[in-house]
Scaffold this active site. Structure first.
Site: not given
Ligand code: KIV
Length: 266
Positions: A45-46, A114, A116, A183
């Site tokens: 989500d980056s 993934k 968080e 992280e």
């Molecule tokens: O969203 C993302 O790219 C991430 C990375 C920083 C691991 O969660």
């Protein structure tokens, strides 16, 4: 090369072979990463920050994540593709969380998701795993929690916070996570977590002792320059190279050098 699976992640940990992972959000970059032989692509989500130009990742939606994950899976032949669950896609209820996670596999062709968190999302990890959706947990600095955490700060610096993170990692593993992303924590803490877990750890700003490493592609290639975190190593400077190329094109059009006969039809 055969397609990478979550079993390969576990095998690599057992063999002491490092796992490589990068983010990607579209077809051409996903294809390049895959051709370079990287084990895993995270559609993170980056993308809110490095593709959409947002201040943080919070506004990113499920539909946007599904769209970008589709672009990536269309390009990838070997790498394991993981879809990142955006803010509020797994917080409002377990059914909602499982349904959203399932979309990454069903509608976008990802092999895992993934999310968080560790302890607070253990119920979600358990329910997703029961639904045959492989889950990577994400502990330490969690960008979706910046308002609670007070910014992008290194986590686990006090004895108590470090103990809590070790517990979180164990809870995520017990709930069924196939890997734990760590992280921005001190390297000795990441080393301890890595030694204690049977599942692999993937570090970002967590030092060299994790079982694997992940970075944001736009940081690695020098495309995103709003800020460069201490843990980033830039392996190229594509933003500067792209600006030079575009300037050269502009100059050649303005001076009549381009197009020449070579680029013209007779
Ligand atoms: O969203 C993302 O790219 C991430 C990375 C920083 C691991 O969660």
């Amino acid at each position: 090369m055969p397609k990478i699976t979550i079993q390969d992640f576990l095998r690599k940990k057992e063999q002491g072979t490092k796992i490589t992972m990068l983010t990607a959000y579209d077809f051409p970059f996903a294809q390049m990463i895959d051709e370079a032989g990287v084990d895993c692509i995270l559609v993170g989500d980056s993308l809110g920050m490095v593709v959409q130009g947002l201040e943080n990742t919070l506004p990113v939606t499920m539909d946007e994540m599904i769209y970008h994950t589709r672009l990536v899976t269309r390009a990838v032949k070997n790498a394991l593709v993981i879809g990142d669950m955006p803010f509020m896609s797994y917080h409002a209820g377990i059914d909602d969380a499982v349904r959203n996670a399932g979309r990454f596999l069903k509608d976008a062709g990802a092999s895992a998701i993934k999310l968080e968190g560790g302890a607070e999302v253990a119920d979600q990890i358990r329910a997703m795993t029961r639904a045959d959706i492989p889950v990577m947990a994400h502990i330490g600095l969690r960008p979706q929690s910046i308002h609670r955490m007070g910014g992008y700060k290194v986590q686990g610096k006090t004895e108590e916070a470090a103990k809590r993170l070790v517990e979180e990692a164990h809870i995520a593993e017990q709930a069924g996570a196939f890997a734990v992303l760590i992280e921005s924590v001190p390297l000795e803490l990441a080393k301890k977590i890595t030694a204690e877990l049977a599942v692999p750890t993937i570090g970002i700003g967590a030092g060299p002792h994790c079982d694997g490493q992940v970075l944001v592609l736009h940081d690695v290639l020098g495309i995103f320059d709003r800020f460069v975190p201490k843990f980033v190593k830039q392996y190229a400077h594509l933003k500067a190279d792209a600006i030079d190329a575009v300037k050269k094109y502009k100059e050649e059009v303005e001076t009549g050098v381009f197009p020449s006969e070579k680029e013209s039809f007779k």
